[in-house]
Design an enzyme around this catalytic site. Structure first.
Site, PDB file in Angstrom:
ATOM      1  N   GLY A  12       9.970  80.205  54.955  1.00 26.02           N
ATOM      2  CA  GLY A  12      10.639  79.250  55.382  1.00 26.02           C
ATOM      3  C   GLY A  12      12.002  79.012  55.897  1.00 26.02           C
ATOM      4  CG  ASP A  62       0.234  79.493  57.413  1.00 25.33           C
ATOM      5  OD1 ASP A  62       0.367  79.544  56.353  1.00 25.33           O
ATOM      6  OD2 ASP A  62      -0.669  78.406  57.766  1.00 25.33           O
ATOM      7  CG  ASN A  89      13.199  77.169  51.660  1.00 20.59           C
ATOM      8  OD1 ASN A  89      13.708  76.203  50.445  1.00 20.59           O
ATOM      9  ND2 ASN A  89      12.660  77.788  52.206  1.00 20.59           N
ATOM     10  CE1 TYR A 155       7.257  69.127  48.002  1.00 20.44           C
ATOM     11  CE2 TYR A 155       8.388  67.754  46.309  1.00 20.44           C
ATOM     12  CZ  TYR A 155       8.624  68.571  46.845  1.00 20.44           C
ATOM     13  OH  TYR A 155       9.963  69.773  47.313  1.00 20.44           O
TER      14      TYR A 155
HETATM   15  N1  LIG Z   1      15.022  68.869  49.760  1.00 21.12           N
HETATM   16  C1  LIG Z   1      15.235  68.466  48.422  1.00 21.12           C
HETATM   17  O1  LIG Z   1      15.561  68.187  48.371  1.00 21.12           O
HETATM   18  C2  LIG Z   1      14.092  69.529  47.697  1.00 21.12           C
HETATM   19  C3  LIG Z   1      13.979  69.268  46.910  1.00 21.12           C
HETATM   20  C4  LIG Z   1      13.157  69.510  45.650  1.00 21.12           C
HETATM   21  C5  LIG Z   1      12.975  71.116  46.885  1.00 21.12           C
HETATM   22  N2  LIG Z   1      12.363  71.219  46.994  1.00 21.12           N
HETATM   23  C6  LIG Z   1      11.835  72.842  48.173  1.00 21.12           C
HETATM   24  O2  LIG Z   1      12.647  73.269  48.853  1.00 21.12           O
HETATM   25  C7  LIG Z   1      11.759  73.972  49.524  1.00 21.12           C
HETATM   26  C8  LIG Z   1      13.192  73.985  51.048  1.00 21.12           C
HETATM   27  O3  LIG Z   1      12.972  72.489  50.872  1.00 21.12           O
HETATM   28  P1  LIG Z   1      13.703  72.243  52.378  1.00 21.12           P
HETATM   29  O4  LIG Z   1      14.459  71.083  51.987  1.00 21.12           O
HETATM   30  O5  LIG Z   1      14.990  73.068  52.608  1.00 21.12           O
HETATM   31  O6  LIG Z   1      12.610  71.856  53.847  1.00 21.12           O
HETATM   32  P2  LIG Z   1      12.688  71.987  55.026  1.00 21.12           P
HETATM   33  O7  LIG Z   1      10.929  71.020  55.846  1.00 21.12           O
HETATM   34  O8  LIG Z   1      14.043  71.309  56.029  1.00 21.12           O
HETATM   35  O9  LIG Z   1      12.022  73.257  55.480  1.00 21.12           O
HETATM   36  C9  LIG Z   1      10.634  74.036  54.878  1.00 21.12           C
HETATM   37  C10 LIG Z   1      10.464  75.475  56.121  1.00 21.12           C
HETATM   38  O10 LIG Z   1       9.549  75.523  55.363  1.00 21.12           O
HETATM   39  C11 LIG Z   1       8.890  75.996  56.616  1.00 21.12           C
HETATM   40  N3  LIG Z   1       7.182  75.935  56.639  1.00 21.12           N
HETATM   41  C12 LIG Z   1       6.453  75.049  56.510  1.00 21.12           C
HETATM   42  N4  LIG Z   1       4.944  75.195  56.065  1.00 21.12           N
HETATM   43  C13 LIG Z   1       5.203  76.667  56.333  1.00 21.12           C
HETATM   44  C14 LIG Z   1       3.973  78.207  55.771  1.00 21.12           C
HETATM   45  N5  LIG Z   1       3.631  77.433  55.808  1.00 21.12           N
HETATM   46  N6  LIG Z   1       4.621  79.100  56.284  1.00 21.12           N
HETATM   47  C15 LIG Z   1       5.565  79.694  56.189  1.00 21.12           C
HETATM   48  N7  LIG Z   1       6.516  78.717  56.729  1.00 21.12           N
HETATM   49  C16 LIG Z   1       6.786  77.270  56.455  1.00 21.12           C
HETATM   50  C17 LIG Z   1       9.255  74.810  57.639  1.00 21.12           C
HETATM   51  O11 LIG Z   1       8.858  75.316  59.419  1.00 21.12           O
HETATM   52  C18 LIG Z   1      10.636  74.738  57.683  1.00 21.12           C
HETATM   53  O12 LIG Z   1      11.617  75.840  58.176  1.00 21.12           O
HETATM   54  C19 LIG Z   1      11.196  73.837  49.294  1.00 21.12           C
HETATM   55  O13 LIG Z   1       9.729  74.740  49.056  1.00 21.12           O
HETATM   56  C20 LIG Z   1      11.240  72.667  49.057  1.00 21.12           C
HETATM   57  O14 LIG Z   1      10.120  72.079  48.465  1.00 21.12           O
HETATM   58  C21 LIG Z   1      12.785  70.579  48.532  1.00 21.12           C
END
Ligand SMILES: NC(=O)c1ccc[n+]([C@@H]2O[C@H](COP(=O)([O-])OP(=O)(O)OC[C@H]3O[C@@H](n4cnc5c(N)ncnc54)[C@H](O)[C@@H]3O)[C@@H](O)[C@H]2O)c1
Length: 244
Positions: A12, A62, A89, A155
């Site tokens: 990701g 994926d 991630n 989630y």
């Molecule tokens: N942003 C926050 O506040 C937050 C808080 C807690 C946890 N997180 C976790 O941090 C991680 C990153 O979050 P973010 O905010 O950068 O999210 P984001 O939505 O900005 O980015 C997520 C990325 O994952 C990719 N992705 C989704 N499904 C996929 C798959 N099946 N295979 C490969 N890639 C895939 C998407 O294309 C995207 O580039 C996630 O696991 C999220 O749950 C984020």
């Protein structure tokens, strides 16, 4: 150069925390494999990484699909010959109320957020064991600790699973000098949180995190400085929740 010549797979990596981690690692000298579902964003980040003077391989992946994950790891090994760091991630999010959550949504959330880290970790284990070293860092969440303030049940449950998977993997892989840890962000400013209500009043620091602030904590766990930390979930939540 805290990661000079190391090879890091970041799932990701096309945006948000994943992109920030790619760039943070690249600035520390790591060669990067972006395992990303969205080829357009991944290619853009790939160009940014190469401009920093390290190598970068973009592989459309994926993480919920075992064949896709194993093929990605094989391509990474064919190109670089080793894998030092895996950052699990990639993730998806929803606000769905429990009454409205379909079986399909539950299954997709678990497949990407929980099975993904399992599949990716499993796919790199043999290589890390042979190297007698490795770092696996997965993105958990505050939602997985408290049940979700705004996040849906699937989630939150998927992220609780990630943080327990972290402990199971740490126990299994520690004897091979592979550390396994998780990060639990609160709210970071990414596309994922664009529609969140304002939760800053619940944060001791009074603001959300920038993605690079999360990336810097991932860097700590991936670098030599984090060598004796394993089975741990590091809160990166601005004091929103303080676990013992
Ligand atoms: N942003 C926050 O506040 C937050 C808080 C807690 C946890 N997180 C976790 O941090 C991680 C990153 O979050 P973010 O905010 O950068 O999210 P984001 O939505 O900005 O980015 C997520 C990325 O994952 C990719 N992705 C989704 N499904 C996929 C798959 N099946 N295979 C490969 N890639 C895939 C998407 O294309 C995207 O580039 C996630 O696991 C999220 O749950 C984020």
């Amino acid at each position: 150069m805290r990661l000079k010549d190391r090879v890091a797979i970041i799932t990701g990596g096309g945006q948000g925390i994943g992109r920030a981690t790619c760039l943070t690692f690249a600035k520390e000298g790591a060669n990067i494999v972006i395992a990303e579902y969205n080829p357009t964003t991944a290619e853009t980040v790939g160009k940014e990484i190469k401009a920093l003077g390290v190598e970068c391989l973009v592989i459309q992946t994926d993480v919920s699909n075992g064949d896709s994950v194993r093929s990605m790891v094989k391509q990474a090994l064919d190109s670089f010959g080793r894998i030092d760091i895996l950052v699990n991630n990639a993730g998806i999010f929803s606000y769905t109320q429990i009454e409205d959550c379909t079986e399909e949504e539950w299954d997709r959330m678990m497949a990407v957020n929980l099975k993904g880290p399992f599949l990716c970790s499993q796919a790199v284990i043999d290589t890390m064991k042979t190297q007698k070293s490795g770092r696996i860092i997965s993105l958990g969440s505050l939602a997985g600790q408290v049940g979700g303030l705004v996040a849906s049940a699937p989630y939150s449950a998927s992220k609780a699973g990630v943080m327990c998977l972290t402990k199971s993997l740490a126990r299994a892989l520690g004897p091979h000098n592979i550390t396994v840890n998780a990060i639990a962000p609160g709210v970071a400013a990414t596309d994922m949180t664009t529609n969140h209500p304002d939760l800053t009043s619940q944060m001791v620091l009074g603001r959300v995190a920038q993605p690079v602030e999360v990336a810097n904590t991932i860097l700590f766990l991936a670098s030599d400085e984090g060598s004796y930390v394993t089975g741990f979930t590091l809160n990166v939540n601005g004091g929103m929740f303080m676990s013992s």
